[in-house]
Structure formats: C-alpha cells, structure tokens
Design a protein around this motif. Structure first.
Motif, PDB file in Angstrom:
ATOM      1  N   LEU A 179       0.827  -1.207   0.000  1.00 17.54           N
ATOM      2  CA  LEU A 179       0.000   0.000   0.000  1.00 17.54           C
ATOM      3  C   LEU A 179       0.860   1.256   0.000  1.00 17.54           C
ATOM      4  O   LEU A 179       0.606   2.205  -0.747  1.00 17.54           O
ATOM      5  CB  LEU A 179      -0.922  -0.012   1.222  1.00 17.54           C
ATOM      6  CG  LEU A 179      -2.088   0.978   1.240  1.00 17.54           C
ATOM      7  CD1 LEU A 179      -3.045   0.694   0.093  1.00 17.54           C
ATOM      8  CD2 LEU A 179      -2.813   0.909   2.570  1.00 17.54           C
ATOM      9  N   ILE A 180       1.891   1.259   0.823  1.00 18.16           N
ATOM     10  CA  ILE A 180       2.783   2.422   0.884  1.00 18.16           C
ATOM     11  C   ILE A 180       3.562   2.561  -0.412  1.00 18.16           C
ATOM     12  O   ILE A 180       3.791   3.671  -0.902  1.00 18.16           O
ATOM     13  CB  ILE A 180       3.728   2.301   2.091  1.00 18.16           C
ATOM     14  CG1 ILE A 180       2.933   2.502   3.391  1.00 18.16           C
ATOM     15  CG2 ILE A 180       4.864   3.310   2.001  1.00 18.16           C
ATOM     16  CD1 ILE A 180       3.751   2.464   4.647  1.00 18.16           C
ATOM     17  N   GLU A 181       3.967   1.446  -1.004  1.00 17.63           N
ATOM     18  CA  GLU A 181       4.675   1.498  -2.286  1.00 17.63           C
ATOM     19  C   GLU A 181       3.792   2.122  -3.359  1.00 17.63           C
ATOM     20  O   GLU A 181       4.255   2.933  -4.169  1.00 17.63           O
ATOM     21  CB  GLU A 181       5.082   0.090  -2.709  1.00 17.63           C
ATOM     22  CG  GLU A 181       5.864   0.050  -4.016  1.00 17.63           C
ATOM     23  CD  GLU A 181       6.286  -1.351  -4.394  1.00 17.63           C
ATOM     24  OE1 GLU A 181       6.607  -1.578  -5.582  1.00 17.63           O
ATOM     25  OE2 GLU A 181       6.302  -2.227  -3.507  1.00 17.63           O
ATOM     26  N   GLU A 182       2.499   1.771  -3.347  1.00 21.16           N
ATOM     27  CA  GLU A 182       1.574   2.372  -4.306  1.00 21.16           C
ATOM     28  C   GLU A 182       1.438   3.869  -4.060  1.00 21.16           C
ATOM     29  O   GLU A 182       1.410   4.668  -5.009  1.00 21.16           O
ATOM     30  CB  GLU A 182       0.207   1.697  -4.192  1.00 21.16           C
ATOM     31  CG  GLU A 182      -0.802   2.211  -5.200  1.00 21.16           C
ATOM     32  CD  GLU A 182      -2.142   1.511  -5.092  1.00 21.16           C
ATOM     33  OE1 GLU A 182      -3.100   1.979  -5.757  1.00 21.16           O
ATOM     34  OE2 GLU A 182      -2.244   0.517  -4.343  1.00 21.16           O
ATOM     35  N   PHE A 183       1.356   4.257  -2.785  1.00 21.17           N
ATOM     36  CA  PHE A 183       1.258   5.677  -2.456  1.00 21.17           C
ATOM     37  C   PHE A 183       2.502   6.436  -2.912  1.00 21.17           C
ATOM     38  O   PHE A 183       2.396   7.521  -3.475  1.00 21.17           O
ATOM     39  CB  PHE A 183       1.067   5.854  -0.947  1.00 21.17           C
ATOM     40  CG  PHE A 183       1.250   7.275  -0.477  1.00 21.17           C
ATOM     41  CD1 PHE A 183       0.315   8.248  -0.784  1.00 21.17           C
ATOM     42  CD2 PHE A 183       2.368   7.636   0.264  1.00 21.17           C
ATOM     43  CE1 PHE A 183       0.487   9.559  -0.366  1.00 21.17           C
ATOM     44  CE2 PHE A 183       2.551   8.945   0.684  1.00 21.17           C
ATOM     45  CZ  PHE A 183       1.611   9.909   0.375  1.00 21.17           C
ATOM     46  N   GLU A 184       3.681   5.871  -2.670  1.00 17.36           N
ATOM     47  CA  GLU A 184       4.930   6.557  -3.017  1.00 17.36           C
ATOM     48  C   GLU A 184       5.102   6.705  -4.524  1.00 17.36           C
ATOM     49  O   GLU A 184       5.922   7.500  -4.971  1.00 17.36           O
ATOM     50  CB  GLU A 184       6.116   5.819  -2.401  1.00 17.36           C
ATOM     51  CG  GLU A 184       6.162   5.944  -0.881  1.00 17.36           C
ATOM     52  CD  GLU A 184       7.369   5.258  -0.263  1.00 17.36           C
ATOM     53  OE1 GLU A 184       7.936   4.350  -0.912  1.00 17.36           O
ATOM     54  OE2 GLU A 184       7.735   5.633   0.865  1.00 17.36           O
ATOM     55  N   GLY A 185       4.340   5.958  -5.307  1.00 19.71           N
ATOM     56  CA  GLY A 185       4.374   6.120  -6.758  1.00 19.71           C
ATOM     57  C   GLY A 185       3.354   7.113  -7.265  1.00 19.71           C
ATOM     58  O   GLY A 185       3.270   7.353  -8.468  1.00 19.71           O
ATOM     59  N   SER A 186       2.585   7.717  -6.367  1.00 19.64           N
ATOM     60  CA  SER A 186       1.532   8.648  -6.775  1.00 19.64           C
ATOM     61  C   SER A 186       2.084  10.057  -6.967  1.00 19.64           C
ATOM     62  O   SER A 186       3.113  10.427  -6.415  1.00 19.64           O
ATOM     63  CB  SER A 186       0.419   8.669  -5.726  1.00 19.64           C
ATOM     64  OG  SER A 186       0.874   9.283  -4.531  1.00 19.64           O
ATOM     65  N   VAL A 187       1.355  10.845  -7.749  1.00 19.63           N
ATOM     66  CA  VAL A 187       1.750  12.232  -7.991  1.00 19.63           C
ATOM     67  C   VAL A 187       1.721  13.031  -6.689  1.00 19.63           C
ATOM     68  O   VAL A 187       2.601  13.851  -6.428  1.00 19.63           O
ATOM     69  CB  VAL A 187       0.818  12.882  -9.037  1.00 19.63           C
ATOM     70  CG1 VAL A 187       1.110  14.374  -9.153  1.00 19.63           C
ATOM     71  CG2 VAL A 187       0.990  12.221 -10.393  1.00 19.63           C
ATOM     72  N   ASP A 188       0.718  12.780  -5.837  1.00 15.07           N
ATOM     73  CA  ASP A 188       0.623  13.500  -4.565  1.00 15.07           C
ATOM     74  C   ASP A 188       1.856  13.257  -3.703  1.00 15.07           C
ATOM     75  O   ASP A 188       2.366  14.176  -3.056  1.00 15.07           O
ATOM     76  CB  ASP A 188      -0.623  13.057  -3.791  1.00 15.07           C
ATOM     77  CG  ASP A 188      -1.898  13.678  -4.339  1.00 15.07           C
ATOM     78  OD1 ASP A 188      -1.789  14.680  -5.062  1.00 15.07           O
ATOM     79  OD2 ASP A 188      -2.984  13.161  -4.041  1.00 15.07           O
ATOM     80  N   SER A 189       2.339  12.021  -3.690  1.00 14.36           N
ATOM     81  CA  SER A 189       3.521  11.698  -2.893  1.00 14.36           C
ATOM     82  C   SER A 189       4.752  12.420  -3.420  1.00 14.36           C
ATOM     83  O   SER A 189       5.564  12.952  -2.651  1.00 14.36           O
ATOM     84  CB  SER A 189       3.770  10.184  -2.895  1.00 14.36           C
ATOM     85  OG  SER A 189       4.967   9.863  -2.213  1.00 14.36           O
ATOM     86  N   ILE A 190       4.907  12.446  -4.738  1.00 12.38           N
ATOM     87  CA  ILE A 190       6.049  13.131  -5.347  1.00 12.38           C
ATOM     88  C   ILE A 190       5.974  14.632  -5.074  1.00 12.38           C
ATOM     89  O   ILE A 190       6.970  15.276  -4.746  1.00 12.38           O
ATOM     90  CB  ILE A 190       6.103  12.845  -6.859  1.00 12.38           C
ATOM     91  CG1 ILE A 190       6.442  11.370  -7.093  1.00 12.38           C
ATOM     92  CG2 ILE A 190       7.134  13.743  -7.550  1.00 12.38           C
ATOM     93  CD1 ILE A 190       6.400  10.950  -8.528  1.00 12.38           C
ATOM     94  N   ASN A 191       4.771  15.211  -5.158  1.00 12.94           N
ATOM     95  CA  ASN A 191       4.605  16.628  -4.833  1.00 12.94           C
ATOM     96  C   ASN A 191       5.021  16.909  -3.397  1.00 12.94           C
ATOM     97  O   ASN A 191       5.658  17.927  -3.092  1.00 12.94           O
ATOM     98  CB  ASN A 191       3.149  17.049  -5.030  1.00 12.94           C
ATOM     99  CG  ASN A 191       2.755  17.110  -6.493  1.00 12.94           C
ATOM    100  OD1 ASN A 191       3.605  17.036  -7.365  1.00 12.94           O
ATOM    101  ND2 ASN A 191       1.470  17.239  -6.758  1.00 12.94           N
ATOM    102  N   LEU A 192       4.658  16.007  -2.493  1.00  8.74           N
ATOM    103  CA  LEU A 192       4.982  16.183  -1.079  1.00  8.74           C
ATOM    104  C   LEU A 192       6.493  16.137  -0.869  1.00  8.74           C
ATOM    105  O   LEU A 192       7.054  16.930  -0.110  1.00  8.74           O
ATOM    106  CB  LEU A 192       4.297  15.102  -0.254  1.00  8.74           C
ATOM    107  CG  LEU A 192       4.387  15.245   1.266  1.00  8.74           C
ATOM    108  CD1 LEU A 192       3.698  16.522   1.720  1.00  8.74           C
ATOM    109  CD2 LEU A 192       3.763  14.039   1.954  1.00  8.74           C
ATOM    110  N   LYS A 193       7.163  15.213  -1.545  1.00 12.81           N
ATOM    111  CA  LYS A 193       8.621  15.121  -1.434  1.00 12.81           C
ATOM    112  C   LYS A 193       9.281  16.400  -1.948  1.00 12.81           C
ATOM    113  O   LYS A 193      10.222  16.913  -1.334  1.00 12.81           O
ATOM    114  CB  LYS A 193       9.141  13.913  -2.224  1.00 12.81           C
ATOM    115  CG  LYS A 193       8.766  12.568  -1.629  1.00 12.81           C
ATOM    116  CD  LYS A 193       9.256  11.432  -2.510  1.00 12.81           C
ATOM    117  CE  LYS A 193       8.823  10.080  -1.971  1.00 12.81           C
ATOM    118  NZ  LYS A 193       9.235   8.971  -2.862  1.00 12.81           N
TER     119      LYS A 193
END
Length: 235
Positions: free
Chosen positions: A58-72
C-alpha cells in the motif's frame, strides 16, 4: 490526532506494525499523526484506517503517486529555503570601469547580485575558478552553460568557503532532480505509470510551482495560506 486515536479499533499489534511502517517511510508528522496526504490516499482506496492494517504494498503504491512526489518536492523546497535564507556575502563587481560593492545573495535554488539583480540558478553553473585578484581579494569566476560567466572579487577569507557552498548547492540541485527522474523512469519501465503520466510528472519536477509543506497541495505564488489545509505560506 495521535496514532492511537486514528487506529482506535486496531489491536495493539496492528497499531505497532502500522506505526513502525509509517515511521520507516516518514509518514508521521512531529505530533505522531499520519501524514494528511497519505490519509487522503487511504480514503481514495476505501480503506478504513480504524480497522485495516497498513502494508508495504500500500505504501509502495502511495509513493508512486503524484501526490507523494509533490509532497517530497515540497519538503526539499522547504529544507532548502530554511538552510539558505538571508545568506549574503559581500563582493566587488566591475561595471563600466567602476568598482561597486554589493551583496551576493544565496537562495535555495540560485544566486542573485543585489546591485544588478542578475540571477544564476545552481542548475546552470558548470564550474567555479578562484584566482589572485587585487590586494586581499580573490577573483571569483562562476562559469555557466550559456558561457555568460559571472566574475567578481571577494575577500580572500570568504573565497574558498563560498566555492564549497556553491559546489554543494550545485551537487544537491542536480541530485534532487536526477534522483526524482530516475525514480519516475523506474516506475515507467516497471509498467506502473504510462508515458503520458511520466511526462506530466517530469513537468512537475522541472516547474517552479510551490507546494504546501503540510499537505502537499499546489499553492499560487502570491497566496499567503494553503487553499487545502490553511497552513501559512512562509515567504
């Protein structure tokens, strides 16, 4: 809200596993609550955070999302702004055979000459040279990709430290972009994102857009508060 209250119906074992996993992936804020962007992602997946266990997949899927990249990207931006805020070095520039003293201002992504307003992003710098200048000064040259070098004189005690700071900034600027692009390329090669999404995410990385450091939402350049969570935008 504490993690115990978020997962209030979870067993202690599930709570501990969730907490350990979220801490490992830096998805807990300083108050111990799950990241708001991650909670939004869970909601979109119809996952009941009061009962379900968080998984690596689940976390791996989240880290591949655009929202996650924006947050980073928002976190990187905020860290740089804190590090380089109000850092100035006194230099001498030559303009029409006249020597002028001014500040060289180090921003998180570029340098600016206070007197002239000229800017050079770290990403456009290619090399830095230091030579003997006038009395107690060093001649400092910043080479750029377009060959429009920036030349000035600086107190010899400040020359080497400034060179080291700029070289670190150049390396960090390149690393941030390259690291993010390699991550995207791997996702594309693994079939997790389309070619269209790959290009869209590249555009995010190369843009000058500002994102909220609390929730990751995109913010207008002149906004004082985040439109999503209301957090104040630090200028």
């Amino acid at each position: 809200m504490e993690l115990r209250n978020i997962f209030k119906n979870s067993s202690f074992d599930t709570l501990d596993r969730n907490k350990e996993l979220l801490e490992e992936h830096d998805l807990l804020n300083i108050m111990g609550s799950p990241n708001k962007v991650f909670l939004k992602f869970l909601k979109s997946k119809n996952i009941d955070i009061n009962e379900d266990e968080i998984t690596e997949e689940l976390i791996e899927e989240f880290e591949g999302s655009v929202d996650s990249i924006n947050l980073k990207l928002a976190k990187i931006q905020r860290q740089k702004e804190i590090i380089f805020r109000e850092r100035r070095v006194w230099i001498n520039i030559k303009d029409d055979d006249r020597i002028t003293g001014t500040d060289l201002i180090l921003h998180h992504d570029r340098i600016t000459i206070d007197e002239t307003g000229r800017e050079i992003p770290y990403s456009e710098m290619t090399d830095i040279d230091i030579e003997d200048g006038s009395w107690s000064k060093k001649r400092f040259t910043i080479h750029t990709e377009d060959d429009e070098d920036m030349v000035f004189e600086i107190n010899e005690d400040n020359a080497v430290p400034l060179k080291e700071i700029l070289e670190d900034n150049i390396d960090n600027q390149d690393y941030d972009e390259i690291d993010a692009l390699l991550e995207l390329q791997n996702l594309f090669e693994e079939g997790k994102i389309s070619a269209e999404e790959l290009e869209a995410r590249k555009a995010i990385i190369y843009s000058d857009d500002v994102y909220c450091t609390n929730c990751g939402a995109k913010i207008d350049q002149d906004s004082l508060f985040c439109p999503e969570c209301g957090k104040e935008v630090l200028q």
